[in-house]
Write a protein that holds these residues in place. Structure first.
Motif, PDB file in Angstrom:
ATOM      1  N   THR A 150      64.243  45.959  50.581  1.00  0.00           N
ATOM      2  CA  THR A 150      63.384  45.297  49.602  1.00  0.00           C
ATOM      3  C   THR A 150      63.231  46.191  48.380  1.00  0.00           C
ATOM      4  O   THR A 150      62.804  47.345  48.501  1.00  0.00           O
ATOM      5  CB  THR A 150      61.994  44.991  50.199  1.00  0.00           C
ATOM      6  OG1 THR A 150      62.154  44.176  51.371  1.00  0.00           O
ATOM      7  CG2 THR A 150      61.116  44.261  49.197  1.00  0.00           C
ATOM      8  N   SER A 151      63.575  45.664  47.222  1.00  0.00           N
ATOM      9  CA  SER A 151      63.479  46.456  45.994  1.00  0.00           C
ATOM     10  C   SER A 151      62.250  46.091  45.168  1.00  0.00           C
ATOM     11  O   SER A 151      61.778  46.887  44.350  1.00  0.00           O
ATOM     12  CB  SER A 151      64.742  46.278  45.143  1.00  0.00           C
ATOM     13  OG  SER A 151      64.973  44.904  44.873  1.00  0.00           O
ATOM     14  N   GLU A 152      61.727  44.897  45.358  1.00  0.00           N
ATOM     15  CA  GLU A 152      60.503  44.503  44.655  1.00  0.00           C
ATOM     16  C   GLU A 152      59.765  43.463  45.486  1.00  0.00           C
ATOM     17  O   GLU A 152      60.343  42.804  46.342  1.00  0.00           O
ATOM     18  CB  GLU A 152      60.819  43.936  43.268  1.00  0.00           C
ATOM     19  CG  GLU A 152      61.725  42.739  43.275  1.00  0.00           C
ATOM     20  CD  GLU A 152      62.031  42.245  41.863  1.00  0.00           C
ATOM     21  OE1 GLU A 152      62.404  41.067  41.732  1.00  0.00           O
ATOM     22  OE2 GLU A 152      61.894  43.045  40.913  1.00  0.00           O
ATOM     23  N   GLY A 153      58.468  43.372  45.234  1.00  0.00           N
ATOM     24  CA  GLY A 153      57.649  42.459  46.038  1.00  0.00           C
ATOM     25  C   GLY A 153      56.919  43.223  47.116  1.00  0.00           C
ATOM     26  O   GLY A 153      56.109  44.105  46.830  1.00  0.00           O
ATOM     27  N   GLY A 154      57.207  42.921  48.370  1.00  0.00           N
ATOM     28  CA  GLY A 154      56.494  43.611  49.425  1.00  0.00           C
ATOM     29  C   GLY A 154      57.000  43.262  50.805  1.00  0.00           C
ATOM     30  O   GLY A 154      57.930  42.476  50.982  1.00  0.00           O
ATOM     31  N   VAL A 155      56.355  43.864  51.791  1.00  0.00           N
ATOM     32  CA  VAL A 155      56.654  43.606  53.193  1.00  0.00           C
ATOM     33  C   VAL A 155      55.363  43.200  53.887  1.00  0.00           C
ATOM     34  O   VAL A 155      54.263  43.439  53.377  1.00  0.00           O
ATOM     35  CB  VAL A 155      57.263  44.848  53.882  1.00  0.00           C
ATOM     36  CG1 VAL A 155      58.568  45.253  53.213  1.00  0.00           C
ATOM     37  CG2 VAL A 155      56.284  46.016  53.875  1.00  0.00           C
ATOM     38  N   GLY A 156      55.512  42.583  55.036  1.00  0.00           N
ATOM     39  CA  GLY A 156      54.328  42.137  55.753  1.00  0.00           C
ATOM     40  C   GLY A 156      54.478  42.311  57.250  1.00  0.00           C
ATOM     41  O   GLY A 156      55.587  42.294  57.788  1.00  0.00           O
ATOM     42  N   LEU A 157      53.353  42.488  57.912  1.00  0.00           N
ATOM     43  CA  LEU A 157      53.304  42.556  59.372  1.00  0.00           C
ATOM     44  C   LEU A 157      52.209  41.628  59.857  1.00  0.00           C
ATOM     45  O   LEU A 157      51.047  41.760  59.473  1.00  0.00           O
ATOM     46  CB  LEU A 157      53.027  43.992  59.837  1.00  0.00           C
ATOM     47  CG  LEU A 157      52.735  44.164  61.335  1.00  0.00           C
ATOM     48  CD1 LEU A 157      53.968  43.798  62.169  1.00  0.00           C
ATOM     49  CD2 LEU A 157      52.282  45.596  61.646  1.00  0.00           C
ATOM     50  N   GLU A 158      52.591  40.678  60.707  1.00  0.00           N
ATOM     51  CA  GLU A 158      51.617  39.775  61.316  1.00  0.00           C
ATOM     52  C   GLU A 158      51.716  39.905  62.831  1.00  0.00           C
ATOM     53  O   GLU A 158      52.821  39.896  63.388  1.00  0.00           O
ATOM     54  CB  GLU A 158      51.878  38.325  60.903  1.00  0.00           C
ATOM     55  CG  GLU A 158      50.860  37.346  61.496  1.00  0.00           C
ATOM     56  CD  GLU A 158      51.116  35.903  61.089  1.00  0.00           C
ATOM     57  OE1 GLU A 158      50.374  35.024  61.575  1.00  0.00           O
ATOM     58  OE2 GLU A 158      52.054  35.660  60.311  1.00  0.00           O
ATOM     59  N   VAL A 159      50.567  40.042  63.482  1.00  0.00           N
ATOM     60  CA  VAL A 159      50.522  40.183  64.936  1.00  0.00           C
ATOM     61  C   VAL A 159      49.591  39.103  65.470  1.00  0.00           C
ATOM     62  O   VAL A 159      48.444  38.979  65.021  1.00  0.00           O
ATOM     63  CB  VAL A 159      50.010  41.573  65.368  1.00  0.00           C
ATOM     64  CG1 VAL A 159      50.151  41.728  66.881  1.00  0.00           C
ATOM     65  CG2 VAL A 159      50.768  42.680  64.636  1.00  0.00           C
ATOM     66  N   ARG A 160      50.078  38.322  66.420  1.00  0.00           N
ATOM     67  CA  ARG A 160      49.253  37.230  66.942  1.00  0.00           C
ATOM     68  C   ARG A 160      49.604  36.966  68.408  1.00  0.00           C
ATOM     69  O   ARG A 160      50.636  37.413  68.912  1.00  0.00           O
ATOM     70  CB  ARG A 160      49.467  35.957  66.123  1.00  0.00           C
ATOM     71  CG  ARG A 160      50.882  35.409  66.156  1.00  0.00           C
ATOM     72  CD  ARG A 160      51.019  34.199  65.220  1.00  0.00           C
ATOM     73  NE  ARG A 160      52.346  33.624  65.233  1.00  0.00           N
ATOM     74  CZ  ARG A 160      53.358  34.056  64.501  1.00  0.00           C
ATOM     75  NH1 ARG A 160      53.197  35.110  63.701  1.00  0.00           N
ATOM     76  NH2 ARG A 160      54.526  33.460  64.560  1.00  0.00           N
TER      77      ARG A 160
END
Length: 367
Positions: free
Chosen positions: A271-281
């Motif tokens: 990923t060069s721009e924007g972001g990352v995410g972590l979801e735990v459910r």
């Protein structure tokens, strides 16, 4: 050379006699007059090929074939049906069950000999190829294990001595060059560690060490690491935790940490721009409660044809020499193997808005 073995299963003595006369000079023969007797004999001493009558009292040929093909110990034995029935539906049924051929009654000795000979030769070549492939796979694993350990031995002092010099060197240019050396050595060490871990899991099995652990402190550590990686590249890092998450779970904490670190590290890497995410459910799958981790990014995405392939050894979505993201492509292989050892599953998806999402599921086991 030991003669190949053929099992003849038929409830009619005349048919057994004809088949015996056709094959007895070339093969070692075994006989059974019922499906139940044949099953017992086959499990005790697996033949190289089975000639199987369909119409028999009790357990018929189709039922015996189904049992043999469902058992890993016997499913690779070639089965040729011997029958007076020539209806297309029956022939299709037998082939769908796993039979390789049909012989029709009245039996022709010449046709019997030719077909048995051809199928046993094919089986011999297949067995030889499997043996060669197995030997090549063992040689590859041993080579990787040996080379990996030989590479790690000199790398450790290189990194250590470079760190010592960096701490004492005042010249900015020298520190810059030493920093480049250290960064490259650390990257190489990471590749070597992946190779060693791959060899360990394949050689020793890498059985998980399941134990209870507190989920919140574990996720706090994962979140802190993910945000540090993202911030270093100027990326956002969003974390979403299901309020229904339990306080503690039972799993291999170290193995789970490694898998999530690989997924998050890849998300930032690509990923060069924007972001990352972590979801735990908590997610129920086929009636079984699962702990699901979703790692998303706004990066380059994955070619649809590569969504499965990227979990194979030494594979990257872009395999060209000039690809923008270096590495051997072992990270996702290790993630898949560790996930399987934890009785979980892992897969990749492309996000509708761009980027990719990696889904990881493991059974939700409470202390």
């Amino acid at each position: 050379m030991k003669r190949q073995t053929v099992m003849i299963v038929d409830d009619t003595p005349a048919n057994i006699e004809i088949l015996s006369e056709s094959l007895g000079d070339d093969y070692e023969l075994f006989f059974a007059t019922s499906g139940a007797d044949a099953l017992e004999l086959i499990r005790a001493d697996k033949p190289d090929l089975i000639l199987l009558d369909i119409m028999m009292p009790g357990m018929d040929g189709f039922e015996l074939c189904t049992i043999l093909k469902s058992d890993p110990a016997t499913r690779d034995i070639p089965i040729i049906f011997v029958t007076a029935m020539i209806e297309e539906e029956q022939e299709i049924k037998g082939l769908e069950l796993g039979a390789i051929d049909y012989l029709t009654k009245p039996i022709s000795p010449h046709i019997v000999r030719a077909r048995v000979k051809n199928h046993l030769e094919l089986k011999r070549y297949r067995d030889l190829l499997e043996t060669l492939a197995s030997a090549a796979d063992r040689a590859k694993k041993e080579f990787l294990r040996s080379v990996s350990h030989e590479l790690r031995t000199p790398l450790t002092p290189i990194i250590g001595m470079t760190d010592l010099v960096l701490n004492s060197e005042e010249d900015d240019n020298k520190r810059k060059y030493l920093g480049m050396v250290q960064k490259s050595a650390l990257r190489l060490l990471g590749i070597v560690e992946d190779l060693i871990e791959t060899s360990r899991l394949e050689g020793e099995g890498g059985a998980p060490e399941n134990a209870p652990f507190q989920l919140k402190p574990f996720l706090d550590t994962i979140t802190m690491e993910a945000r540090a990686l993202a911030q270093a590249k100027g990326l956002q890092c969003a974390v979403l935790l299901d309020p229904a998450l339990p306080a503690a779970v039972v799993s291999d904490q170290g193995m789970l940490h490694k898998v999530l670190s690989m997924l998050l590290g890849n998300a930032v890497k690509f990923t060069s721009e924007g972001g990352v995410g972590l979801e735990v459910r908590v997610q129920e799958t086929a009636g079984i409660p699962m702990l699901q981790f979703s790692v998303s990014d706004t990066g380059v995405g994955i070619d649809p044809v590569d969504l499965e392939r990227i979990f194979s050894d030494f594979t990257q979505s872009d395999g060209s020499i000039t690809r923008s993201f270096p590495g051997l492509g072992l990270g996702l292989t290790l993630a898949r193997r560790m996930t399987e050892l934890m009785d979980g599953s892992i897969w990749a998806e492309n996000a509708p808005e761009g980027g990719s999402v990696f889904q990881l599921q493991i059974p939700l086991v409470l202390p």
